[in-house]
Motif scaffolding. Structure first.
Motif, PDB file in Angstrom:
ATOM      1  N   VAL A   1       0.876  -1.165   0.000  1.00  0.00           N
ATOM      2  CA  VAL A   1       0.000   0.000   0.000  1.00  0.00           C
ATOM      3  C   VAL A   1       0.915   1.217   0.000  1.00  0.00           C
ATOM      4  O   VAL A   1       1.805   1.329   0.850  1.00  0.00           O
ATOM      5  CB  VAL A   1      -0.895   0.035   1.261  1.00  0.00           C
ATOM      6  N   ALA A   2       0.737   2.104  -0.968  1.00  0.00           N
ATOM      7  CA  ALA A   2       1.544   3.322  -1.026  1.00  0.00           C
ATOM      8  C   ALA A   2       0.653   4.499  -0.641  1.00  0.00           C
ATOM      9  O   ALA A   2      -0.521   4.528  -1.003  1.00  0.00           O
ATOM     10  CB  ALA A   2       2.109   3.525  -2.423  1.00  0.00           C
ATOM     11  N   PHE A   3       1.208   5.442   0.109  1.00  0.00           N
ATOM     12  CA  PHE A   3       0.410   6.627   0.419  1.00  0.00           C
ATOM     13  C   PHE A   3       1.194   7.899   0.180  1.00  0.00           C
ATOM     14  O   PHE A   3       2.337   8.048   0.572  1.00  0.00           O
ATOM     15  CB  PHE A   3      -0.178   6.552   1.836  1.00  0.00           C
ATOM     16  N   ARG A   4       0.528   8.806  -0.516  1.00  0.00           N
ATOM     17  CA  ARG A   4       1.080  10.116  -0.847  1.00  0.00           C
ATOM     18  C   ARG A   4      -0.058  10.969  -1.379  1.00  0.00           C
ATOM     19  O   ARG A   4      -1.104  10.447  -1.775  1.00  0.00           O
ATOM     20  CB  ARG A   4       2.187  10.006  -1.902  1.00  0.00           C
ATOM     21  N   GLY A   5       0.121  12.283  -1.396  1.00  0.00           N
ATOM     22  CA  GLY A   5      -0.922  13.171  -1.903  1.00  0.00           C
ATOM     23  C   GLY A   5      -2.132  13.163  -0.979  1.00  0.00           C
ATOM     24  O   GLY A   5      -2.014  13.405   0.209  1.00  0.00           O
ATOM     25  N   GLN A   6      -3.294  12.820  -1.521  1.00  0.00           N
ATOM     26  CA  GLN A   6      -4.536  12.835  -0.752  1.00  0.00           C
ATOM     27  C   GLN A   6      -4.996  11.458  -0.287  1.00  0.00           C
ATOM     28  O   GLN A   6      -5.968  11.348   0.437  1.00  0.00           O
ATOM     29  CB  GLN A   6      -5.667  13.450  -1.612  1.00  0.00           C
ATOM     30  N   LYS A   7      -4.338  10.401  -0.745  1.00  0.00           N
ATOM     31  CA  LYS A   7      -4.911   9.070  -0.490  1.00  0.00           C
ATOM     32  C   LYS A   7      -3.851   7.985  -0.373  1.00  0.00           C
ATOM     33  O   LYS A   7      -2.682   8.197  -0.671  1.00  0.00           O
ATOM     34  CB  LYS A   7      -5.874   8.707  -1.621  1.00  0.00           C
ATOM     35  N   ALA A   8      -4.344   6.825   0.033  1.00  0.00           N
ATOM     36  CA  ALA A   8      -3.530   5.606   0.048  1.00  0.00           C
ATOM     37  C   ALA A   8      -4.113   4.687  -1.007  1.00  0.00           C
ATOM     38  O   ALA A   8      -5.326   4.666  -1.219  1.00  0.00           O
ATOM     39  CB  ALA A   8      -3.603   4.947   1.415  1.00  0.00           C
ATOM     40  N   GLU A   9      -3.264   3.963  -1.709  1.00  0.00           N
ATOM     41  CA  GLU A   9      -3.764   3.030  -2.717  1.00  0.00           C
ATOM     42  C   GLU A   9      -3.015   1.712  -2.644  1.00  0.00           C
ATOM     43  O   GLU A   9      -1.846   1.669  -2.277  1.00  0.00           O
ATOM     44  CB  GLU A   9      -3.651   3.623  -4.128  1.00  0.00           C
ATOM     45  N   VAL A  10      -3.746   0.647  -2.966  1.00  0.00           N
ATOM     46  CA  VAL A  10      -3.123  -0.671  -3.001  1.00  0.00           C
ATOM     47  C   VAL A  10      -2.349  -0.759  -4.308  1.00  0.00           C
ATOM     48  O   VAL A  10      -2.928  -0.867  -5.386  1.00  0.00           O
ATOM     49  CB  VAL A  10      -4.174  -1.798  -2.901  1.00  0.00           C
ATOM     50  N   LEU A  11      -1.048  -0.678  -4.189  1.00  0.00           N
ATOM     51  CA  LEU A  11      -0.174  -0.702  -5.356  1.00  0.00           C
ATOM     52  C   LEU A  11       0.005  -2.126  -5.864  1.00  0.00           C
ATOM     53  O   LEU A  11       0.150  -2.356  -7.059  1.00  0.00           O
ATOM     54  CB  LEU A  11       1.185  -0.122  -4.956  1.00  0.00           C
ATOM     55  N   LEU A  12      -0.030  -3.064  -4.927  1.00  0.00           N
ATOM     56  CA  LEU A  12       0.173  -4.471  -5.255  1.00  0.00           C
ATOM     57  C   LEU A  12      -0.727  -5.328  -4.371  1.00  0.00           C
ATOM     58  O   LEU A  12      -0.541  -5.381  -3.170  1.00  0.00           O
ATOM     59  CB  LEU A  12       1.645  -4.846  -5.023  1.00  0.00           C
ATOM     60  N   PRO A  13      -1.750  -5.982  -4.959  1.00  0.00           N
ATOM     61  CA  PRO A  13      -2.592  -6.886  -4.168  1.00  0.00           C
ATOM     62  C   PRO A  13      -1.759  -8.077  -3.694  1.00  0.00           C
ATOM     63  O   PRO A  13      -0.673  -8.314  -4.217  1.00  0.00           O
ATOM     64  CB  PRO A  13      -3.669  -7.345  -5.159  1.00  0.00           C
TER      65      PRO A  13
END
Length: 197
Positions: free
Chosen positions: A54-66
């Protein structure tokens, strides 16, 4: 005589790496964190564990790699991880909790590894501001502890930060300062959290 063999099936684990890719994480630190994650992925591959990022930067966190056991996919995801922007720390912890919950329901053992300097500046509602961001991050960390997940917080700042230590305490996480620990030490800390030491 009858001999009965009982085979105990090892419960598989999934390491959830929540990586701070914001502007507060210097590029050198981010590169070091990527190297540590890659080493741990190689170690976990031998143990048949899964890894997700999970990467987080800017406004949100996103699952970069399931969740995956693919070394190639993980390296590709980490290699393409950009840096810069705000630090939505509460979002990252929330995303890790959601993933850990899903994995636990599938009968797997989630282990959360949070790599950050602990200095959030984006609140849960998306607004900028250190005070509210810190309050939200501590609330999310407390939720993580209450759910009983195994956690490790890796302080990625050049010098150990109180903000990261306080966050680790709220999470009930083991704390490790990356400047004083190479990738091998990080790997040993993860294994200790996983109960494999």
């Amino acid at each position: 005589d009858f001999h009965i063999h009982r085979f105990q099936q090892k419960q598989s684990s999934c390491l959830i790496f929540a990586v701070d890719a914001s502007g507060s994480a210097a590029l050198a630190r981010l590169a070091e964190a990527k190297g540590a994650v890659e080493l741990m992925l190689q170690q976990s591959y031998a143990r048949r564990d899964q890894v997700c990022v999970v990467a987080f930067r800017g406004q949100k966190a996103e699952v970069l790699l399931p969740p995956t056991r693919s070394l190639v996919r993980a390296k590709r995801a980490l290699g393409g991880l950009p840096g810069g922007g705000g630090t939505p720390l509460a979002h990252a912890i929330d995303a890790a909790i959601l993933l850990a919950d899903q994995l636990r329901k599938k009968g797997e053992t989630p282990i959360v590894v949070l790599l950050t300097d602990g200095k959030g500046n984006i609140a849960r509602d998306g607004r900028a501001g250190r005070a509210q961001a810190a309050t939200d991050a501590l609330a999310a960390a407390t939720e993580m502890r209450l759910r009983g997940f195994s956690t490790l917080l890796v302080d990625t700042s050049p010098q150990a930060q109180d903000a990261a230590k306080n966050l680790a305490q709220a999470m009930g996480a083991q704390y490790l300062a990356l400047p004083y620990a190479g990738a091998n030490s990080l790997n040993q800390a993860v294994r200790a959290v996983a109960g494999r030491s």
